[in-house]
Every structure is written in C-alpha cells, then in structure tokens.
Design a protein around this motif. Structure first.
Motif, PDB file in Angstrom:
ATOM      1  N   LEU A   1       0.868  -1.186   0.000  1.00 18.69           N
ATOM      2  CA  LEU A   1       0.000   0.000   0.000  1.00 18.69           C
ATOM      3  C   LEU A   1       0.895   1.223   0.000  1.00 18.69           C
ATOM      4  CD1 LEU A   1      -2.994   0.938   0.275  1.00 18.69           C
ATOM      5  CD2 LEU A   1      -2.602   1.025   2.746  1.00 18.69           C
ATOM      6  N   PHE A   2       0.547   2.188  -0.846  1.00 18.67           N
ATOM      7  CA  PHE A   2       1.308   3.427  -0.930  1.00 18.67           C
ATOM      8  C   PHE A   2       0.386   4.612  -0.636  1.00 18.67           C
ATOM      9  CE2 PHE A   2       5.230   1.823  -2.758  1.00 18.67           C
ATOM     10  CZ  PHE A   2       4.840   0.649  -3.374  1.00 18.67           C
ATOM     11  N   LEU A   3       1.002   5.687  -0.168  1.00 19.62           N
ATOM     12  CA  LEU A   3       0.294   6.958  -0.038  1.00 19.62           C
ATOM     13  C   LEU A   3       1.157   8.017  -0.709  1.00 19.62           C
ATOM     14  CD1 LEU A   3      -2.244   8.286   1.138  1.00 19.62           C
ATOM     15  CD2 LEU A   3      -0.900   8.833   3.189  1.00 19.62           C
ATOM     16  N   HIS A   4       0.680   8.500  -1.859  1.00 20.74           N
ATOM     17  CA  HIS A   4       1.414   9.507  -2.622  1.00 20.74           C
ATOM     18  C   HIS A   4       0.999  10.899  -2.137  1.00 20.74           C
ATOM     19  CE1 HIS A   4       2.699   6.214  -5.108  1.00 20.74           C
ATOM     20  NE2 HIS A   4       1.465   5.945  -5.498  1.00 20.74           N
ATOM     21  N   LEU A   5       1.998  11.722  -1.914  1.00 26.43           N
ATOM     22  CA  LEU A   5       1.781  13.040  -1.322  1.00 26.43           C
ATOM     23  C   LEU A   5       2.256  14.133  -2.277  1.00 26.43           C
ATOM     24  CD1 LEU A   5       3.554  12.165   2.059  1.00 26.43           C
ATOM     25  CD2 LEU A   5       1.147  11.762   1.474  1.00 26.43           C
ATOM     26  N   HIS A   6       1.455  15.173  -2.440  1.00 29.06           N
ATOM     27  CA  HIS A   6       1.921  16.316  -3.252  1.00 29.06           C
ATOM     28  C   HIS A   6       1.231  17.586  -2.802  1.00 29.06           C
ATOM     29  CE1 HIS A   6      -1.715  16.594  -5.894  1.00 29.06           C
ATOM     30  NE2 HIS A   6      -1.826  15.343  -5.543  1.00 29.06           N
ATOM     31  N   THR A   7       1.985  18.662  -2.850  1.00 31.70           N
ATOM     32  CA  THR A   7       1.533  20.005  -2.444  1.00 31.70           C
ATOM     33  C   THR A   7       0.828  19.962  -1.099  1.00 31.70           C
ATOM     34  OG1 THR A   7      -0.510  19.847  -3.752  1.00 31.70           O
ATOM     35  CG2 THR A   7       1.405  20.882  -4.776  1.00 31.70           C
ATOM     36  N   LEU A   8       1.494  19.374  -0.108  1.00 32.73           N
ATOM     37  CA  LEU A   8       0.906  19.285   1.221  1.00 32.73           C
ATOM     38  C   LEU A   8       0.971  20.622   1.948  1.00 32.73           C
ATOM     39  CD1 LEU A   8       2.056  15.839   2.598  1.00 32.73           C
ATOM     40  CD2 LEU A   8       0.080  16.432   1.204  1.00 32.73           C
ATOM     41  N   GLN A   9       0.204  20.698   3.029  1.00 34.58           N
ATOM     42  CA  GLN A   9       0.148  21.875   3.877  1.00 34.58           C
ATOM     43  C   GLN A   9       0.788  21.566   5.236  1.00 34.58           C
ATOM     44  OE1 GLN A   9      -1.212  24.713   2.491  1.00 34.58           O
ATOM     45  NE2 GLN A   9      -1.219  23.373   0.687  1.00 34.58           N
ATOM     46  N   PRO A  10       1.229  22.587   5.951  1.00 35.51           N
ATOM     47  CA  PRO A  10       1.838  22.324   7.269  1.00 35.51           C
ATOM     48  C   PRO A  10       0.921  21.546   8.210  1.00 35.51           C
ATOM     49  CG  PRO A  10       2.356  24.551   6.556  1.00 35.51           C
ATOM     50  CD  PRO A  10       1.381  23.998   5.545  1.00 35.51           C
ATOM     51  N   GLU A  11      -0.389  21.739   8.109  1.00 32.69           N
ATOM     52  CA  GLU A  11      -1.309  21.011   9.002  1.00 32.69           C
ATOM     53  C   GLU A  11      -1.402  19.532   8.668  1.00 32.69           C
ATOM     54  OE1 GLU A  11      -2.138  23.613   7.075  1.00 32.69           O
ATOM     55  OE2 GLU A  11      -4.036  23.273   6.015  1.00 32.69           O
ATOM     56  N   ASP A  12      -0.757  19.110   7.588  1.00 35.95           N
ATOM     57  CA  ASP A  12      -0.706  17.693   7.255  1.00 35.95           C
ATOM     58  C   ASP A  12       0.406  16.972   8.018  1.00 35.95           C
ATOM     59  OD1 ASP A  12      -1.395  18.598   3.845  1.00 35.95           O
ATOM     60  OD2 ASP A  12      -2.819  17.901   5.380  1.00 35.95           O
ATOM     61  N   SER A  13       1.203  17.716   8.732  1.00 35.49           N
ATOM     62  CA  SER A  13       2.249  17.105   9.560  1.00 35.49           C
ATOM     63  C   SER A  13       1.587  16.228  10.612  1.00 35.49           C
ATOM     64  CB  SER A  13       3.092  18.185  10.231  1.00 35.49           C
ATOM     65  OG  SER A  13       3.746  18.992   9.265  1.00 35.49           O
ATOM     66  N   ALA A  14       2.004  14.973  10.674  1.00 40.84           N
ATOM     67  CA  ALA A  14       1.372  13.994  11.577  1.00 40.84           C
ATOM     68  C   ALA A  14       2.123  12.680  11.474  1.00 40.84           C
ATOM     69  CB  ALA A  14      -0.101  13.788  11.215  1.00 40.84           C
ATOM     70  N   LEU A  15       1.662  11.711  12.245  1.00 45.38           N
ATOM     71  CA  LEU A  15       2.139  10.334  12.122  1.00 45.38           C
ATOM     72  C   LEU A  15       1.138   9.586  11.245  1.00 45.38           C
ATOM     73  CD1 LEU A  15       4.232   8.191  13.107  1.00 45.38           C
ATOM     74  CD2 LEU A  15       2.582   7.636  14.919  1.00 45.38           C
ATOM     75  N   TYR A  16       1.619   9.000  10.166  1.00 51.12           N
ATOM     76  CA  TYR A  16       0.749   8.263   9.257  1.00 51.12           C
ATOM     77  C   TYR A  16       0.958   6.770   9.495  1.00 51.12           C
ATOM     78  CZ  TYR A  16      -0.489  12.621   7.162  1.00 51.12           C
ATOM     79  OH  TYR A  16      -0.977  13.893   6.987  1.00 51.12           O
ATOM     80  N   LEU A  17      -0.121   6.123   9.859  1.00 50.04           N
ATOM     81  CA  LEU A  17      -0.078   4.715  10.228  1.00 50.04           C
ATOM     82  C   LEU A  17      -0.754   3.861   9.176  1.00 50.04           C
ATOM     83  CD1 LEU A  17      -1.041   5.086  13.982  1.00 50.04           C
ATOM     84  CD2 LEU A  17       1.173   4.335  13.129  1.00 50.04           C
ATOM     85  N   CYS A  18      -0.087   2.793   8.821  1.00 48.52           N
ATOM     86  CA  CYS A  18      -0.654   1.777   7.950  1.00 48.52           C
ATOM     87  C   CYS A  18      -1.101   0.603   8.823  1.00 48.52           C
ATOM     88  CB  CYS A  18       0.388   1.327   6.942  1.00 48.52           C
ATOM     89  SG  CYS A  18      -0.102  -0.054   5.890  1.00 48.52           S
TER      90      CYS A  18
END
Lengths: 116, 114
Positions: B74-91
């Motif tokens: 499983l992948f999560l592709h990220l682009h043009t993120l915002q500072p509020e997207d800073s977090a721990l991403y759990l699979c």
C-alpha cells in the motif's frame, strides 16, 4: 453515529499500583470492543478485545469487561509495571448492516506513565 | 520480515515536493488501511482497501493519493501538502473486513511539512 469516550490523561502511577482507564461508547448496533496500546515510537498493537455483552477480554495482566447496560469497557490491571507506560486507545467496531470492519472508531487515547 | 513494515520512518518535505509513503504487510491479510494520527485527536481513518479495491475514502483531500498494487503493498502519494498535514501516518492490515477482525499496525511514518 458511533463514538468512544475515554478518560483524559495523562495518568501517572507508581509501580505496582492499580490501574483503571475508563471507556464508554455509543453505537447504533452491537459493536465489538477493543483496547489498543501504543508504546513510544511504535504503532498500535491490539491488547484485548470482547465481541459480545458480558465477555471479558484479557492479556498481559490487563482485562476489560463488555458492559452493555452501562455501555462501558473499562481497562484494569492490578499491578502496573514501568514497561506498561504507553498510550492506551479504546475502540469499537460496529458491523452495522454490512458487517464491515473498517468502521473502527477510536477514542483519543490515554497516556499512562508508570514510575519506579 | 514479519508484520507490517512502513518506510520511511521519518520524512521532512516542503509544500511543493512530491513524496510517497510505503507499507508492506507479511501477514497474508486481505484488507489494508491508512490512518492519520495527530496530537490530541482521535485516529482518523483515511483510506481502506479490501482485496485491492478501495472501499473507503474518508473525505480526504486530493493531495493524498493512495495506491494498492497488490494485497501486500500500500502506498500513499503526497503532493503540495500543507503544514497542518504534519502527523504520524499509520498503515494497518486485517485478515478481512469483519467487525471483530483486529488491526495490525506498522510503526508509522512521522511526516513534517515545512
């Protein structure tokens, strides 16, 4: 909708103290209930679960009883250890009409710190 | 390797970057999930895949794009993120999508958006 409310932390205890972390829920169906634990720097791990009323889940000295009449699933341990320091999450999975698992609702988590 | 493995463990990216998070499970499970964990908030379910088909998209902004090429990855592709997207991403993964099928989590990717 479904929701889980657990006591806010942080909780600080001395080693060998008795632990209770309260958890209550609201659900539309007949949910399964879980406690997950997150140790520092790690993902969540399943600690215990109960799938129907009056079931008691237990693991590593922790236990919780599914109380339908009070919609509660409180976590208890008789004698905590320093190694139990972690964040504890209560969660429910309500099968609803489709039997799906992915409607898993988590509480906000309770940080437990156990001092020697 | 056993369990659920996530890479990288830490990621710092600017708002104009494109990056991807990777998750691999070695448990033979049929369902995989992305969660976002932010401080003092409940875990937020982002996406669910069951047998490689996306079955849940929980109102996630389009700057997050999941991909599940097979039941183990499983992948999560990220682009043009915002500072509020800073977090721990759990699979996470589970055997199937029944209500009492527990989730197995990876250790997460700590994302910082600058």
């Amino acid at each position: 909708g479904n929701s889980v409310t657990q006591m806010e932390g942080p909780v600080t205890l001395s080693e060998e103290a008795f632990l209770t972390i309260n958890c209550t829920y609201t659900a539309t169906g007949y949910p399964s209930l879980f406690w997950y634990v997150q140790y520092p720097g790690e993902g969540l791990q399943l600690l215990l679960k109960a799938t129907k009323a009056d079931d008691k889940g237990s693991n590593k000295g922790f236990e919780a009883t599914y109380r339908k009449e009070t919609t509660s699933f409180h976590l208890e341990k008789g004698s905590v250890q320093v190694s139990d320091s972690a964040v504890y999450f209560c969660a429910l999975s309500d099968p609803g009409s489709g039997g799906s698992n992915y409607k898993l609702t988590f509480g906000k988590g309770t940080l437990l710190t156990v001092n020697p | 390797e056993t369990g659920v493995t996530q890479t990288p463990r830490h990621l710092v990216m600017g708002m104009t970057n494109k990056k991807s998070l990777k998750c691999e499970q070695h448990l033979g499970h049929n369902a995989m999930y992305w969660y976002k964990q932010s401080a003092k908030k409940p875990l937020e379910l982002m996406f669910v895949y069951s047998l490689e088909e996306r079955v849940e998209n929980n109102s996630v902004p389009s700057r997050f794009s999941p991909e599940c090429p097979n039941s183990s990855h499983l992948f999560l592709h990220l682009h043009t993120l915002q500072p509020e997207d800073s977090a721990l991403y759990l699979c996470a993964s589970s055997q199937d999508n029944r209500a009492n099928s527990p989730l197995h989590f990876g250790n997460g990717t700590r994302l910082t958006v600058t």
